[in-house]
Write an enzyme that holds these catalytic residues in place. Structure first.
Site, PDB file in Angstrom:
ATOM      1  N   ASP A  37     -21.062 -18.699 -40.881  1.00 35.27           N
ATOM      2  CA  ASP A  37     -22.226 -19.178 -41.596  1.00 35.27           C
ATOM      3  C   ASP A  37     -23.748 -18.920 -40.577  1.00 35.27           C
ATOM      4  O   ASP A  37     -25.076 -18.988 -41.321  1.00 35.27           O
ATOM      5  CB  ASP A  37     -22.607 -20.879 -41.471  1.00 35.27           C
ATOM      6  CG  ASP A  37     -21.682 -20.926 -43.201  1.00 35.27           C
ATOM      7  OD1 ASP A  37     -21.004 -20.566 -43.624  1.00 35.27           O
ATOM      8  OD2 ASP A  37     -21.125 -22.853 -43.067  1.00 35.27           O
ATOM      9  N   ASP A  78     -25.753 -10.233 -42.065  1.00 39.29           N
ATOM     10  CA  ASP A  78     -24.907 -11.202 -43.649  1.00 39.29           C
ATOM     11  C   ASP A  78     -24.183  -9.543 -44.332  1.00 39.29           C
ATOM     12  O   ASP A  78     -23.459 -10.786 -44.645  1.00 39.29           O
ATOM     13  CB  ASP A  78     -26.319 -10.968 -44.470  1.00 39.29           C
ATOM     14  CG  ASP A  78     -26.739 -12.049 -45.287  1.00 39.29           C
ATOM     15  OD1 ASP A  78     -25.420 -13.242 -45.246  1.00 39.29           O
ATOM     16  OD2 ASP A  78     -26.740 -11.768 -45.954  1.00 39.29           O
ATOM     17  N   ASP A  81     -20.588 -11.271 -42.270  1.00 34.86           N
ATOM     18  CA  ASP A  81     -19.734 -12.349 -42.152  1.00 34.86           C
ATOM     19  C   ASP A  81     -18.412 -12.427 -42.990  1.00 34.86           C
ATOM     20  O   ASP A  81     -17.925 -13.553 -42.626  1.00 34.86           O
ATOM     21  CB  ASP A  81     -20.741 -13.793 -42.625  1.00 34.86           C
ATOM     22  CG  ASP A  81     -21.111 -13.269 -44.282  1.00 34.86           C
ATOM     23  OD1 ASP A  81     -21.189 -12.358 -44.811  1.00 34.86           O
ATOM     24  OD2 ASP A  81     -22.721 -14.283 -44.086  1.00 34.86           O
ATOM     25  N   GLY A  82     -18.668 -12.319 -43.893  1.00 36.56           N
ATOM     26  CA  GLY A  82     -17.633 -11.884 -44.281  1.00 36.56           C
ATOM     27  C   GLY A  82     -16.509 -11.529 -43.701  1.00 36.56           C
ATOM     28  O   GLY A  82     -14.814 -12.315 -44.166  1.00 36.56           O
ATOM     29  N   ARG A  86     -12.049 -13.289 -42.777  1.00 42.36           N
ATOM     30  CA  ARG A  86     -11.549 -13.025 -42.898  1.00 42.36           C
ATOM     31  C   ARG A  86     -10.886 -12.872 -41.828  1.00 42.36           C
ATOM     32  O   ARG A  86      -9.512 -13.297 -41.380  1.00 42.36           O
ATOM     33  CB  ARG A  86     -11.786 -11.457 -43.596  1.00 42.36           C
ATOM     34  CG  ARG A  86     -11.951 -11.903 -45.601  1.00 42.36           C
ATOM     35  CD  ARG A  86     -11.589 -10.527 -45.724  1.00 42.36           C
ATOM     36  NE  ARG A  86     -12.869  -9.452 -45.043  1.00 42.36           N
ATOM     37  CZ  ARG A  86     -13.461  -9.065 -45.727  1.00 42.36           C
ATOM     38  NH1 ARG A  86     -13.776  -9.417 -45.976  1.00 42.36           N
ATOM     39  NH2 ARG A  86     -14.253  -7.659 -45.200  1.00 42.36           N
ATOM     40  N   THR A  92     -14.792 -20.607 -45.872  1.00 39.94           N
ATOM     41  CA  THR A  92     -14.943 -22.473 -46.720  1.00 39.94           C
ATOM     42  C   THR A  92     -15.251 -21.666 -47.760  1.00 39.94           C
ATOM     43  O   THR A  92     -16.347 -20.862 -48.247  1.00 39.94           O
ATOM     44  CB  THR A  92     -15.819 -23.142 -45.606  1.00 39.94           C
ATOM     45  OG1 THR A  92     -17.526 -22.480 -45.626  1.00 39.94           O
ATOM     46  CG2 THR A  92     -15.154 -23.437 -44.569  1.00 39.94           C
ATOM     47  N   ASP A 103     -27.885 -13.704 -49.460  1.00 44.17           N
ATOM     48  CA  ASP A 103     -27.666 -12.232 -49.633  1.00 44.17           C
ATOM     49  C   ASP A 103     -28.629 -12.099 -50.552  1.00 44.17           C
ATOM     50  O   ASP A 103     -29.372 -10.687 -50.646  1.00 44.17           O
ATOM     51  CB  ASP A 103     -26.583 -11.629 -51.098  1.00 44.17           C
ATOM     52  CG  ASP A 103     -25.304 -11.670 -49.707  1.00 44.17           C
ATOM     53  OD1 ASP A 103     -25.853 -11.333 -48.593  1.00 44.17           O
ATOM     54  OD2 ASP A 103     -23.925 -10.994 -49.956  1.00 44.17           O
TER      55      ASP A 103
END
Length: 213
Positions: A37, A78, A81-82, A86, A92, A103
């Site tokens: 986040d 941005d 962040d994924g 992972r 979350t 995005d």
């Protein structure tokens, strides 16, 4: 048709490799207190700051370069962040929702700033193209989200976020040479082609489901 499938396979392959590389690069960061986040919020803040810099390019041409750098770095944060989620198991449901929402914000702000620059320069045709690019960009994400709600795939097409960031970033970096309007044209065309691709792909999946019943 075969060529389209081949191009799609190539894209799937490099996206998978890029995702794996990003996850590995975030492995060490995952051990810190940094959260996905935080990356999402920092990324969109940089994108917005970049759009402000672009708006003031009438004061100094090098603000195009500042805007491009802030936008690309912010967009990459941005995107990463994924990977952080992972790598560290920090994902979350709210984080995924926040990431998907933010995005759209950074890109919309930058295209909005570009539209204001075009309007100031009297390039009203480019203002219209920027508007169409914003709508197309939003629909690229919406069509995927709606498809996934229906239990279908909606990630096809060549105008995903990474490609759009690259096109807009290059257009901004070369903005003082007059490249930005044409980059926005390319982004708009790519986004709408992707929207059509996703609509047709969802229709195909639904027809396949119906015929298999």
């Amino acid at each position: 048709m075969r060529e389209q499938r081949t191009l799609g396979e190539v894209k799937d392959a490099y996206i998978a490799e890029a995702r794996e590389a990003a996850t590995r690069s975030m492995a060490q960061v995952a051990n810190t207190g940094l959260t996905p986040d935080m990356l999402s919020l920092s990324g969109v803040a940089l994108c917005i700051a970049g759009s402000v810099a672009v708006y003031f390019v009438d004061q100094a041409w090098w603000l195009y370069l500042v805007g491009a750098a802030l936008y690309v770095v912010g967009a990459m944060m941005d995107i990463l962040d994924g990977a952080l989620a992972r790598a560290g198991g920090k994902g979350t449901p709210f984080g995924a929702f926040l990431d998907s929402t933010l995005d759209r914000v950074g890109e919309a702000f930058m295209l909005g700033a570009a539209a204001l620059v075009f309007a100031r320069e009297g390039k009203m045709w480019a203002v219209g193209v920027a508007f169409a690019a914003v709508v197309g960009s939003l629909l690229v994400s919406y069509t995927r989200a709606k498809a996934e709600i229906l239990g279908l795939r909606g990630d096809v097409g060549f105008g995903s976020r990474v490609e759009r960031v690259a096109i807009l970033g290059i257009g901004l970096a070369l903005g003082s040479l007059g490249a930005l309007p044409w980059a926005v044209v390319a982004l708009m065309v790519l986004a709408w082609i992707t929207v059509v691709q996703r609509i047709l792909f969802v229709r195909k999946q639904l027809r396949d489901q119906a015929s298999s019943v």
